[in-house]
Motif scaffolding. Structure first.
Motif, PDB file in Angstrom:
ATOM      1  N   GLN A   4      20.790   6.248 -19.101  1.00 51.14           N
ATOM      2  CA  GLN A   4      19.846   7.207 -19.647  1.00 51.14           C
ATOM      3  C   GLN A   4      18.447   6.624 -19.621  1.00 51.14           C
ATOM      4  O   GLN A   4      18.252   5.438 -19.825  1.00 51.14           O
ATOM      5  CB  GLN A   4      20.212   7.567 -21.099  1.00 51.14           C
ATOM      6  CG  GLN A   4      21.567   8.261 -21.197  1.00 51.14           C
ATOM      7  CD  GLN A   4      21.877   8.688 -22.640  1.00 51.14           C
ATOM      8  OE1 GLN A   4      21.111   8.373 -23.554  1.00 51.14           O
ATOM      9  NE2 GLN A   4      22.973   9.415 -22.804  1.00 51.14           N
ATOM     10  N   ALA A   5      17.457   7.493 -19.424  1.00 55.62           N
ATOM     11  CA  ALA A   5      16.061   7.047 -19.432  1.00 55.62           C
ATOM     12  C   ALA A   5      15.188   8.188 -19.871  1.00 55.62           C
ATOM     13  O   ALA A   5      15.488   9.349 -19.611  1.00 55.62           O
ATOM     14  CB  ALA A   5      15.635   6.562 -18.051  1.00 55.62           C
ATOM     15  N   HIS A   6      14.150   7.860 -20.547  1.00 56.44           N
ATOM     16  CA  HIS A   6      13.180   8.874 -20.968  1.00 56.44           C
ATOM     17  C   HIS A   6      12.198   9.055 -19.833  1.00 56.44           C
ATOM     18  O   HIS A   6      11.529   8.111 -19.384  1.00 56.44           O
ATOM     19  CB  HIS A   6      12.472   8.402 -22.245  1.00 56.44           C
ATOM     20  CG  HIS A   6      11.680   9.519 -22.905  1.00 56.44           C
ATOM     21  ND1 HIS A   6      10.486   9.959 -22.408  1.00 56.44           N
ATOM     22  CD2 HIS A   6      11.966  10.270 -23.996  1.00 56.44           C
ATOM     23  CE1 HIS A   6      10.017  10.940 -23.179  1.00 56.44           C
ATOM     24  NE2 HIS A   6      10.923  11.150 -24.179  1.00 56.44           N
ATOM     25  N   LEU A   7      12.123  10.287 -19.318  1.00 62.15           N
ATOM     26  CA  LEU A   7      11.314  10.520 -18.132  1.00 62.15           C
ATOM     27  C   LEU A   7       9.875  10.139 -18.358  1.00 62.15           C
ATOM     28  O   LEU A   7       9.239   9.531 -17.500  1.00 62.15           O
ATOM     29  CB  LEU A   7      11.418  12.000 -17.726  1.00 62.15           C
ATOM     30  CG  LEU A   7      10.660  12.392 -16.435  1.00 62.15           C
ATOM     31  CD1 LEU A   7      11.148  11.563 -15.260  1.00 62.15           C
ATOM     32  CD2 LEU A   7      10.825  13.881 -16.160  1.00 62.15           C
ATOM     33  N   LEU A  12       5.416   6.125 -16.957  1.00 62.92           N
ATOM     34  CA  LEU A  12       4.369   5.189 -17.361  1.00 62.92           C
ATOM     35  C   LEU A  12       4.698   3.757 -16.964  1.00 62.92           C
ATOM     36  O   LEU A  12       3.816   2.975 -16.643  1.00 62.92           O
ATOM     37  CB  LEU A  12       4.146   5.255 -18.875  1.00 62.92           C
ATOM     38  CG  LEU A  12       3.579   6.584 -19.398  1.00 62.92           C
ATOM     39  CD1 LEU A  12       3.531   6.546 -20.917  1.00 62.92           C
ATOM     40  CD2 LEU A  12       2.210   6.844 -18.839  1.00 62.92           C
ATOM     41  N   LEU A  13       5.991   3.397 -16.999  1.00 59.42           N
ATOM     42  CA  LEU A  13       6.353   1.995 -16.837  1.00 59.42           C
ATOM     43  C   LEU A  13       6.779   1.634 -15.413  1.00 59.42           C
ATOM     44  O   LEU A  13       6.794   0.475 -15.053  1.00 59.42           O
ATOM     45  CB  LEU A  13       7.495   1.641 -17.796  1.00 59.42           C
ATOM     46  CG  LEU A  13       7.165   1.816 -19.286  1.00 59.42           C
ATOM     47  CD1 LEU A  13       8.397   1.529 -20.124  1.00 59.42           C
ATOM     48  CD2 LEU A  13       6.019   0.906 -19.689  1.00 59.42           C
ATOM     49  N   LEU A  77      13.779  10.433  -2.526  1.00 62.50           N
ATOM     50  CA  LEU A  77      13.810  11.625  -3.371  1.00 62.50           C
ATOM     51  C   LEU A  77      12.674  11.589  -4.383  1.00 62.50           C
ATOM     52  O   LEU A  77      12.059  10.519  -4.601  1.00 62.50           O
ATOM     53  CB  LEU A  77      15.147  11.726  -4.104  1.00 62.50           C
ATOM     54  CG  LEU A  77      16.414  11.575  -3.237  1.00 62.50           C
ATOM     55  CD1 LEU A  77      17.657  11.543  -4.134  1.00 62.50           C
ATOM     56  CD2 LEU A  77      16.517  12.712  -2.236  1.00 62.50           C
ATOM     57  N   GLN A  78      12.407  12.740  -5.021  1.00 62.21           N
ATOM     58  CA  GLN A  78      11.433  12.823  -6.117  1.00 62.21           C
ATOM     59  C   GLN A  78      12.033  13.731  -7.218  1.00 62.21           C
ATOM     60  O   GLN A  78      12.628  14.762  -6.914  1.00 62.21           O
ATOM     61  CB  GLN A  78      10.097  13.418  -5.660  1.00 62.21           C
ATOM     62  CG  GLN A  78       9.370  12.593  -4.592  1.00 62.21           C
ATOM     63  CD  GLN A  78       9.838  12.950  -3.193  1.00 62.21           C
ATOM     64  OE1 GLN A  78      10.169  14.101  -2.931  1.00 62.21           O
ATOM     65  NE2 GLN A  78       9.901  11.950  -2.330  1.00 62.21           N
ATOM     66  N   VAL A  79      11.864  13.270  -8.497  1.00 63.83           N
ATOM     67  CA  VAL A  79      12.318  14.049  -9.662  1.00 63.83           C
ATOM     68  C   VAL A  79      11.102  14.411 -10.505  1.00 63.83           C
ATOM     69  O   VAL A  79      10.261  13.538 -10.809  1.00 63.83           O
ATOM     70  CB  VAL A  79      13.343  13.271 -10.505  1.00 63.83           C
ATOM     71  CG1 VAL A  79      13.712  14.058 -11.770  1.00 63.83           C
ATOM     72  CG2 VAL A  79      14.591  12.981  -9.680  1.00 63.83           C
ATOM     73  N   ALA A  80      11.028  15.691 -10.900  1.00 65.64           N
ATOM     74  CA  ALA A  80       9.926  16.158 -11.751  1.00 65.64           C
ATOM     75  C   ALA A  80      10.494  16.993 -12.903  1.00 65.64           C
ATOM     76  O   ALA A  80      11.547  17.639 -12.774  1.00 65.64           O
ATOM     77  CB  ALA A  80       8.946  16.983 -10.945  1.00 65.64           C
ATOM     78  N   ALA A  81       9.795  16.968 -14.088  1.00 65.04           N
ATOM     79  CA  ALA A  81      10.173  17.786 -15.249  1.00 65.04           C
ATOM     80  C   ALA A  81       9.335  19.051 -15.250  1.00 65.04           C
ATOM     81  O   ALA A  81       8.110  18.999 -15.049  1.00 65.04           O
ATOM     82  CB  ALA A  81       9.974  17.012 -16.534  1.00 65.04           C
ATOM     83  N   LEU A  82       9.988  20.220 -15.470  1.00 66.49           N
ATOM     84  CA  LEU A  82       9.319  21.512 -15.408  1.00 66.49           C
ATOM     85  C   LEU A  82       9.393  22.197 -16.776  1.00 66.49           C
ATOM     86  O   LEU A  82      10.363  22.026 -17.543  1.00 66.49           O
ATOM     87  CB  LEU A  82       9.984  22.406 -14.363  1.00 66.49           C
ATOM     88  CG  LEU A  82      10.184  21.836 -12.953  1.00 66.49           C
ATOM     89  CD1 LEU A  82      10.887  22.864 -12.069  1.00 66.49           C
ATOM     90  CD2 LEU A  82       8.867  21.412 -12.344  1.00 66.49           C
ATOM     91  N   ALA A  87       6.378  25.129 -14.138  1.00 64.21           N
ATOM     92  CA  ALA A  87       5.264  24.236 -13.826  1.00 64.21           C
ATOM     93  C   ALA A  87       5.660  22.793 -14.131  1.00 64.21           C
ATOM     94  O   ALA A  87       6.406  22.517 -15.078  1.00 64.21           O
ATOM     95  CB  ALA A  87       4.037  24.637 -14.629  1.00 64.21           C
ATOM     96  N   ILE A  88       5.162  21.861 -13.304  1.00 62.32           N
ATOM     97  CA  ILE A  88       5.457  20.438 -13.502  1.00 62.32           C
ATOM     98  C   ILE A  88       4.666  19.950 -14.713  1.00 62.32           C
ATOM     99  O   ILE A  88       3.436  20.092 -14.769  1.00 62.32           O
ATOM    100  CB  ILE A  88       5.092  19.626 -12.252  1.00 62.32           C
ATOM    101  CG1 ILE A  88       5.945  20.067 -11.048  1.00 62.32           C
ATOM    102  CG2 ILE A  88       5.261  18.128 -12.496  1.00 62.32           C
ATOM    103  CD1 ILE A  88       5.580  19.382  -9.743  1.00 62.32           C
ATOM    104  N   VAL A  89       5.406  19.339 -15.654  1.00 65.11           N
ATOM    105  CA  VAL A  89       4.744  18.761 -16.838  1.00 65.11           C
ATOM    106  C   VAL A  89       4.839  17.247 -16.819  1.00 65.11           C
ATOM    107  O   VAL A  89       4.035  16.560 -17.455  1.00 65.11           O
ATOM    108  CB  VAL A  89       5.338  19.354 -18.127  1.00 65.11           C
ATOM    109  CG1 VAL A  89       5.044  20.857 -18.230  1.00 65.11           C
ATOM    110  CG2 VAL A  89       6.842  19.126 -18.197  1.00 65.11           C
ATOM    111  N   GLU A  90       5.839  16.695 -16.108  1.00 65.59           N
ATOM    112  CA  GLU A  90       5.943  15.244 -15.964  1.00 65.59           C
ATOM    113  C   GLU A  90       6.439  14.927 -14.552  1.00 65.59           C
ATOM    114  O   GLU A  90       7.258  15.647 -13.989  1.00 65.59           O
ATOM    115  CB  GLU A  90       6.921  14.667 -16.997  1.00 65.59           C
ATOM    116  CG  GLU A  90       6.448  14.765 -18.440  1.00 65.59           C
ATOM    117  CD  GLU A  90       7.363  14.015 -19.379  1.00 65.59           C
ATOM    118  OE1 GLU A  90       7.573  12.817 -19.126  1.00 65.59           O
ATOM    119  OE2 GLU A  90       7.869  14.616 -20.326  1.00 65.59           O
ATOM    120  N   GLY A  91       5.991  13.774 -14.029  1.00 69.48           N
ATOM    121  CA  GLY A  91       6.434  13.339 -12.702  1.00 69.48           C
ATOM    122  C   GLY A  91       5.538  13.907 -11.594  1.00 69.48           C
ATOM    123  O   GLY A  91       4.412  14.369 -11.861  1.00 69.48           O
ATOM    124  N   PRO A  92       6.002  13.937 -10.376  1.00 73.49           N
ATOM    125  CA  PRO A  92       7.353  13.497  -9.988  1.00 73.49           C
ATOM    126  C   PRO A  92       7.511  11.970  -9.930  1.00 73.49           C
ATOM    127  O   PRO A  92       6.544  11.257  -9.688  1.00 73.49           O
ATOM    128  CB  PRO A  92       7.517  14.082  -8.592  1.00 73.49           C
ATOM    129  CG  PRO A  92       6.122  14.170  -8.050  1.00 73.49           C
ATOM    130  CD  PRO A  92       5.234  14.441  -9.222  1.00 73.49           C
TER     131      PRO A  92
END
Length: 563
Positions: A4-7, A12-13, A77-82, A87-92
């Motif tokens: 598990q990871a916090h997107l 940021l890291l 690959l690329q992962v983004a939060a919608l 709309a993209i709010v975090e990432g990709p």
């Protein structure tokens, strides 16, 4: 185990995530789980998914099909939060999936069968050729490391293990000893290539190539004596010779060519070879001659068109001889050339030597010369020397070149004779005066003349002219006519006769024209134009029969004269 990871923290890291997965593993396994803070409600996966990689709404990243490194070794690959609106709010966030290799590919040869060759008597270690196999597994790993070996050699003559192959390079070489085509012309090898888990076979055919290491050997070295008449026909086969060669049949190494290397400096003999049997047929290429070569000691050499290998040379076995005796035959005299030619001026004095011919009798007999075909009686020949003289005036215009035959007859013996040609070219002398080119008939002036009239006439002569043609000059021959008539030159052969006025009576007029050819020496003649003037005036042109005039005139086209 689910990671598990916090997107947000990942963004940021970390710059990107890297995962390694072995090809061929069972599908539907979870690779990673992502989490996101509101307002993110779902995730989006893009890039080289190949419709294999998926991500659930809850953030679970997984694959649905076994991976194949040989198809794609890395998936980017690329992962983004919608949010709820897409709309993209975090990432990709970039993700790299590395597909780890497993040994799942069998090595393969580029061909199922190879063919190579080796020259007989080649030294051990000589290269025959290289075999190339390919393994699709990852390069420079144990999965793609290939090993070559010879599984079988057939036939095993004169022994097994005649060939070797380099374990890793695949280079096929001659191993133990030189090969001879007479022992075995062909070998077949079974070659195996393998990695740590798989094996593949291919087949190699090796042909032993003959080299020219055997010389031709005559069946006998002396073909004895042969007697021929010197008139034996050219093209006749006079002797059959035979040599053999132990090299491979029907190749340049075994084909035999025969050459006469001694005793025939004139090239009278030749040898044709039967390509199937290597039999040599000695033929006559040029006439034999008792007088120059009554006895000839002929030596043949048999050799191959292919060069011999180093260290092998022709020896006495490749040479043979015979003795040719030529018997005498009485032969006709022979002229030194087929056509004799001479050139003289047509005005040479009677008795002048105009040429000569030469002939020789092969047996050395005396020769008598005579002429044949002297239709004009212009020439005579000295029966002993062959010198030719003029006995009558020559005339180029009557015939040049003047052709006669010369006959040479042997004195004594069988009185055989031969014939040659004598061509006498006569150079021109200016000995023909000018004349009218033709008779001019039915020429007329209409009477009375309303204007001065004229007519055109042409002159010629029988002498030879340069490419520019004759250059005649024309003038009125009588001063008494010059008040009524005039003549003007048009070109070298044509002139115009014109009236000077219109006051003529109806009567016949005779107008004399002087024509000069300007030659060396110059010749001149006078021609007359005669006319009758009636209601219509007719003028006729003719040639005077005086000493300096031409005796006759030839016809040609002349336009009627009009007033």
């Amino acid at each position: 185990m689910i990671l598990q990871a916090h997107l947000h923290s990942l963004c940021l890291l970390m710059l990107y995530l890297i995962f390694s997965i072995y090809e061929g593993q069972e599908p539907s396994q979870i690779i990673f789980q992502f989490k996101a803070n509101p307002p993110a409600v779902t995730f989006e996966l893009t890039g080289e998914t190949d419709n294999i990689f998926k991500i659930e709404q809850e953030g679970l990243l997984y694959y649905t099909k076994a991976l194949d490194r040989e198809t794609r070794s890395t998936h980017n690959l690329q992962v983004a939060a919608l949010d709820a609106n897409g709309a993209i709010v975090e990432g990709p966030v970039p993700i790299t999936i590395e597909v780890k290799d497993v040994n799942d590919n069998r090595p393969t040869f580029l061909q199922s069968k190879y063919e190579g060759s080796v020259r007989q008597n080649s030294r051990p270690g000589n290269s025959i050729g290289a075999l190339t196999a390919h393994d699709s597994d990852e390069e420079n790993t144990a999965n793609s490391l290939l090993n070559y070996r010879i599984v079988e050699q057939t036939p095993k003559l004169p022994m097994d293990g005649l060939f070797l192959i380099q374990t890793y390079a695949g280079m096929l070489q001659l191993a133990k000893q030189s090969l001879k085509k007479q022992d075995t012309p062909q070998y077949n090898l079974t070659i195996e290539v393998s990695d740590k888990d798989f094996k593949t076979l291919c087949f190699v055919q090796i042909n032993v190539i003959d080299i020219n290491d055997q010389i031709p050997i005559f069946e006998k070295s002396d073909y004895g004596n042969l007697t021929l008449a010197e008139d034996t026909n050219v093209g006749s086969t006079i002797l059959t010779i035979q040599a053999t060669d132990a090299d491979e049949p029907f190749t340049g190494s075994s084909k035999i060519l025969y050459h006469v290397i001694k005793g025939d400096s004139e090239g009278r003999l030749g040898v044709d070879t039967d390509p199937h049997t290597n039999t040599g047929y000695v033929i006559i290429k040029k006439p034999l001659d008792f007088e120059t070569a009554a006895i000839s000691n002929i030596v043949f050499k048999a050799e191959n068109p292919e060069p011999l290998v180093f260290g092998v040379t022709y020896n006495a076995s490749s040479f043979a001889k015979f003795t040719l005796f030529v018997t005498d035959v009485n032969e006709a005299p022979e002229f030194s050339q087929y056509v004799f030619q001479a050139k003289v001026s047509e005005d040479v004095a009677i008795g002048t030597k105009v040429g000569n011919v030469t002939a020789k009798d092969p047996e050395g007999l005396d020769i008598s010369y005579s002429l044949r075909g002297d239709t004009r009686g212009w020439l005579k020949i000295d029966h002993v020397t062959g010198e030719i003289f003029s006995v009558a005036p020559l005339d180029r215009e009557a015939g040049s070149p003047y052709r006669v035959q010369v006959v040479a007859t042997e004195v004594g013996g069988s009185s055989l004779s031969s014939v040659s040609q004598f061509h006498l070219i006569l150079t021109d002398v200016n000995d023909n005066p000018p004349r009218l080119a033709k008779d001019y008939m039915d020429l007329y002036f209409c009477h009375p003349l309303s204007a001065p009239g004229s007519l055109i006439f042409e002159a010629t002569d029988d002498d030879q002219h340069l490419f520019r043609g004759p250059h005649f000059t024309f003038s009125i021959a009588s001063e008494s006519l010059q008040n009524d008539w005039q003549v003007s030159k048009i070109n070298g052969t044509h002139a115009r006769l014109s009236t000077r006025h219109t006051d003529f009576e109806e009567k016949e007029y005779v107008v004399s024209i002087r024509i000069n050819d300007g030659g060396r020496p110059p010749l001149e003649s006078t021609v007359s134009l005669t006319g009758i003037i009636l209601a219509v005036v007719f003028i006729r042109m003719k040639t005077d029969k005086g000493k300096d005039n031409v005796e006759s005139a030839q016809a040609s086209e002349v336009k009627p004269l009009r007033s």
